[in-house]
Design a protein around this motif. Structure first.
Motif, PDB file in Angstrom:
ATOM      1  N   ASN A 125       0.825  -1.205   0.000  1.00 33.51           N
ATOM      2  CA  ASN A 125       0.000   0.000   0.000  1.00 33.51           C
ATOM      3  C   ASN A 125       0.866   1.264   0.000  1.00 33.51           C
ATOM      4  O   ASN A 125       1.957   1.276   0.586  1.00 33.51           O
ATOM      5  CB  ASN A 125      -0.931   0.006   1.225  1.00 33.51           C
ATOM      6  CG  ASN A 125      -2.053  -1.000   1.084  1.00 33.51           C
ATOM      7  OD1 ASN A 125      -2.900  -0.881   0.199  1.00 33.51           O
ATOM      8  ND2 ASN A 125      -2.068  -1.999   1.960  1.00 33.51           N
ATOM      9  N   PRO A 126       0.384   2.338  -0.625  1.00 35.48           N
ATOM     10  CA  PRO A 126       1.149   3.593  -0.669  1.00 35.48           C
ATOM     11  C   PRO A 126       0.963   4.431   0.595  1.00 35.48           C
ATOM     12  O   PRO A 126       0.538   5.586   0.563  1.00 35.48           O
ATOM     13  CB  PRO A 126       0.559   4.298  -1.895  1.00 35.48           C
ATOM     14  CG  PRO A 126      -0.856   3.852  -1.934  1.00 35.48           C
ATOM     15  CD  PRO A 126      -0.849   2.421  -1.452  1.00 35.48           C
ATOM     16  N   ILE A 127       1.275   3.832   1.728  1.00 42.09           N
ATOM     17  CA  ILE A 127       1.069   4.506   3.015  1.00 42.09           C
ATOM     18  C   ILE A 127       2.224   5.458   3.311  1.00 42.09           C
ATOM     19  O   ILE A 127       3.397   5.111   3.153  1.00 42.09           O
ATOM     20  CB  ILE A 127       0.926   3.479   4.150  1.00 42.09           C
ATOM     21  CG1 ILE A 127      -0.283   2.574   3.887  1.00 42.09           C
ATOM     22  CG2 ILE A 127       0.777   4.174   5.495  1.00 42.09           C
ATOM     23  CD1 ILE A 127      -0.445   1.480   4.904  1.00 42.09           C
ATOM     24  N   GLN A 128       1.879   6.629   3.760  1.00 43.24           N
ATOM     25  CA  GLN A 128       2.873   7.632   4.139  1.00 43.24           C
ATOM     26  C   GLN A 128       3.505   7.229   5.469  1.00 43.24           C
ATOM     27  O   GLN A 128       2.819   7.039   6.473  1.00 43.24           O
ATOM     28  CB  GLN A 128       2.191   8.999   4.276  1.00 43.24           C
ATOM     29  CG  GLN A 128       3.119  10.125   4.639  1.00 43.24           C
ATOM     30  CD  GLN A 128       3.698  10.823   3.417  1.00 43.24           C
ATOM     31  OE1 GLN A 128       3.353  10.484   2.299  1.00 43.24           O
ATOM     32  NE2 GLN A 128       4.565  11.787   3.644  1.00 43.24           N
ATOM     33  N   PRO A 184       7.501   9.180   2.470  1.00 49.11           N
ATOM     34  CA  PRO A 184       8.129  10.021   1.435  1.00 49.11           C
ATOM     35  C   PRO A 184       9.268   9.285   0.730  1.00 49.11           C
ATOM     36  O   PRO A 184       9.675   8.204   1.157  1.00 49.11           O
ATOM     37  CB  PRO A 184       8.649  11.216   2.227  1.00 49.11           C
ATOM     38  CG  PRO A 184       8.883  10.682   3.605  1.00 49.11           C
ATOM     39  CD  PRO A 184       7.802   9.655   3.828  1.00 49.11           C
ATOM     40  N   ASP A 185       9.790   9.881  -0.323  1.00 49.65           N
ATOM     41  CA  ASP A 185      10.777   9.215  -1.170  1.00 49.65           C
ATOM     42  C   ASP A 185      12.011   8.759  -0.406  1.00 49.65           C
ATOM     43  O   ASP A 185      12.591   7.716  -0.719  1.00 49.65           O
ATOM     44  CB  ASP A 185      11.196  10.136  -2.321  1.00 49.65           C
ATOM     45  CG  ASP A 185      10.059  10.375  -3.305  1.00 49.65           C
ATOM     46  OD1 ASP A 185       9.089   9.578  -3.277  1.00 49.65           O
ATOM     47  OD2 ASP A 185      10.134  11.339  -4.095  1.00 49.65           O
ATOM     48  N   ILE A 186      12.401   9.528   0.599  1.00 48.59           N
ATOM     49  CA  ILE A 186      13.622   9.176   1.340  1.00 48.59           C
ATOM     50  C   ILE A 186      13.440   7.885   2.146  1.00 48.59           C
ATOM     51  O   ILE A 186      14.424   7.270   2.557  1.00 48.59           O
ATOM     52  CB  ILE A 186      14.082  10.317   2.266  1.00 48.59           C
ATOM     53  CG1 ILE A 186      12.970  10.668   3.276  1.00 48.59           C
ATOM     54  CG2 ILE A 186      14.498  11.534   1.473  1.00 48.59           C
ATOM     55  CD1 ILE A 186      13.433  11.637   4.348  1.00 48.59           C
ATOM     56  N   PHE A 187      12.181   7.494   2.379  1.00 45.30           N
ATOM     57  CA  PHE A 187      11.900   6.267   3.139  1.00 45.30           C
ATOM     58  C   PHE A 187      11.432   5.125   2.244  1.00 45.30           C
ATOM     59  O   PHE A 187      11.039   4.066   2.742  1.00 45.30           O
ATOM     60  CB  PHE A 187      10.831   6.532   4.205  1.00 45.30           C
ATOM     61  CG  PHE A 187      11.270   7.449   5.304  1.00 45.30           C
ATOM     62  CD1 PHE A 187      12.608   7.641   5.588  1.00 45.30           C
ATOM     63  CD2 PHE A 187      10.312   8.121   6.065  1.00 45.30           C
ATOM     64  CE1 PHE A 187      13.000   8.494   6.609  1.00 45.30           C
ATOM     65  CE2 PHE A 187      10.698   8.972   7.092  1.00 45.30           C
ATOM     66  CZ  PHE A 187      12.046   9.167   7.368  1.00 45.30           C
TER      67      PHE A 187
END
Length: 377
Positions: free
Chosen positions: A315-318, A360-363
């Motif tokens: 899933n695209p979870i933040q 986010p992208d860094i994670f």
């Protein structure tokens, strides 16, 4: 290898009292009408993995004491009307993986005590009303999976009042008539997965008050009435994965207080809001893999006092402080976030696999367990 069974196959061998006969894995093509006259006290007969293509009404005429008959993986393409007429003691009939295309009316007439009939893996394209006449009072399990059935007519399962399990999985069924299950008042397990069903009438399972397990995964269902299962007070496992519906997370999803296991993987559930599981308070396991989930309100799972397994893979979870609070709370409550399930036929393969971050992208691809070291909350 012997290619036919005749009476002289068993004569002069002092087998009159024989009760168990295993002939699987031979090359038997034919059985003469009097083949079992000498060994008529058989209780168990296994003819799996042979080359039988047809059975006559006299094939088993002498086996009135037979209780278990295995005919799996032959080449049987036809059953005569009275094939089983004398098998009054039979309890189990296995015809899986043959070449049957149709079932004639009352084809199982004479099976006065049969409890289980297996017809999976044949080439059955349609069932006629009356195919199961004569076995209404005893049959408890009926397997029709992996056939080519596309249409079900009302009355097809009439009067099967003892039936507890019905499998129609992996056929080509598109629609389910509103009263197709009307007479099946004892049903506890229904398997309809792997078909082409697009819609469910809200009263489809109205009469199945003993229903415990329902699998309608891998179909094309676009909507489910929230009160569809309001009369199914014993329903504990519901498989809905791989369908086309979008869960409206602004309101409670389904009203099933008894539900313990819910699988919604590969549907669409964008948010876990405070009220989404309000009417399913006894959930112990939830699979929400690949549902486009982006946010989780911690209150959505805090109210589930019995929750032990929560699967959220893909899933695209933040990955933020809100998700970190959810994870920590799950750890405190001993809720397994690594749980992953993959359905394959009758099997459920379970393995431990940790969810990862997408934003986010860094994670990106970072395991959830690394959030503590990388987030300052």
């Amino acid at each position: 290898m012997q290619q036919s069974l005749k009476i002289n196959s068993f004569e002069n061998r002092n087998l009159q009292k024989l009760k168990y006969l295993d002939l699987r894995g031979n090359t038997i093509k034919q059985i003469s009408d009097d083949a079992f006259r000498v060994i008529n006290k058989l209780i168990y007969l296994n003819l799996n993995n042979n080359l039988l293509s047809a059975l006559s009404e006299d094939t088993f005429k002498d086996l009135t004491r037979l209780e278990y008959l295995y005919l799996e993986s032959n080449r049987i393409y036809r059953l005569d009307e009275n094939t089983f007429i004398n098998l009054e003691s039979l309890r189990f009939l296995d015809l899986d993986n043959n070449r049957l295309k149709t079932l004639s009316e009352a084809v199982f007439d004479g099976l006065d005590n049969v409890a289980q009939i297996r017809l999976s893996g044949n080439r059955i394209e349609k069932l006629i009303v009356g195919s199961f006449d004569g076995i209404e009072w005893t049959t408890q399990k009926l397997y029709l999976g992996w056939n080519r059935i596309s249409t079900l007519k009302e009355g097809m399962f009439r009067d099967l009042i003892k039936l507890r399990l019905l499998s129609l999985r992996h056929n080509k069924i598109k629609t389910l008539p509103r009263e197709i299950f009307k007479d099946l008042i004892a049903l506890e397990l229904i398997y309809l997965d792997g078909n082409r069903i697009e819609a469910l009438d809200s009263n489809l399972f109205h009469d199945q008050i003993r229903l415990k397990v329902l699998d309608i995964s891998n179909n094309f269902i676009k909507d489910i009435d929230d009160d569809m299962f309001i009369r199914n007070c014993q329903l504990h496992s519901l498989y809905l994965s791989n369908n086309k519906f979008i869960v409206d997370s602004s309101k409670p999803f389904l009203r099933i207080p008894s539900l313990s296991l819910l699988k919604l993987s590969n549907c669409v559930v964008n948010h876990l809001t405070k009220n989404i599981f309000q009417n399913t308070p006894n959930l112990t396991a939830i699979a929400l893999d690949n549902v486009f989930l982006s946010t989780i309100d911690i209150e959505s799972i805090k109210q589930l006092k019995c929750l032990k397994f929560l699967s959220l893979h893909g899933n695209p979870i933040q990955c933020d402080c809100s998700l970190q609070r959810v994870r920590k709370w799950c750890i405190i409550q001993n809720i397994d976030l690594y749980w992953f399930t993959l359905d394959s036929g009758f099997l459920t393969i379970e393995e431990h696999k940790e969810p990862t971050c997408e934003f986010p992208d860094i994670f990106e691809d970072m395991p959830w367990s690394h959030m503590d070291a990388n987030l300052k909350c």
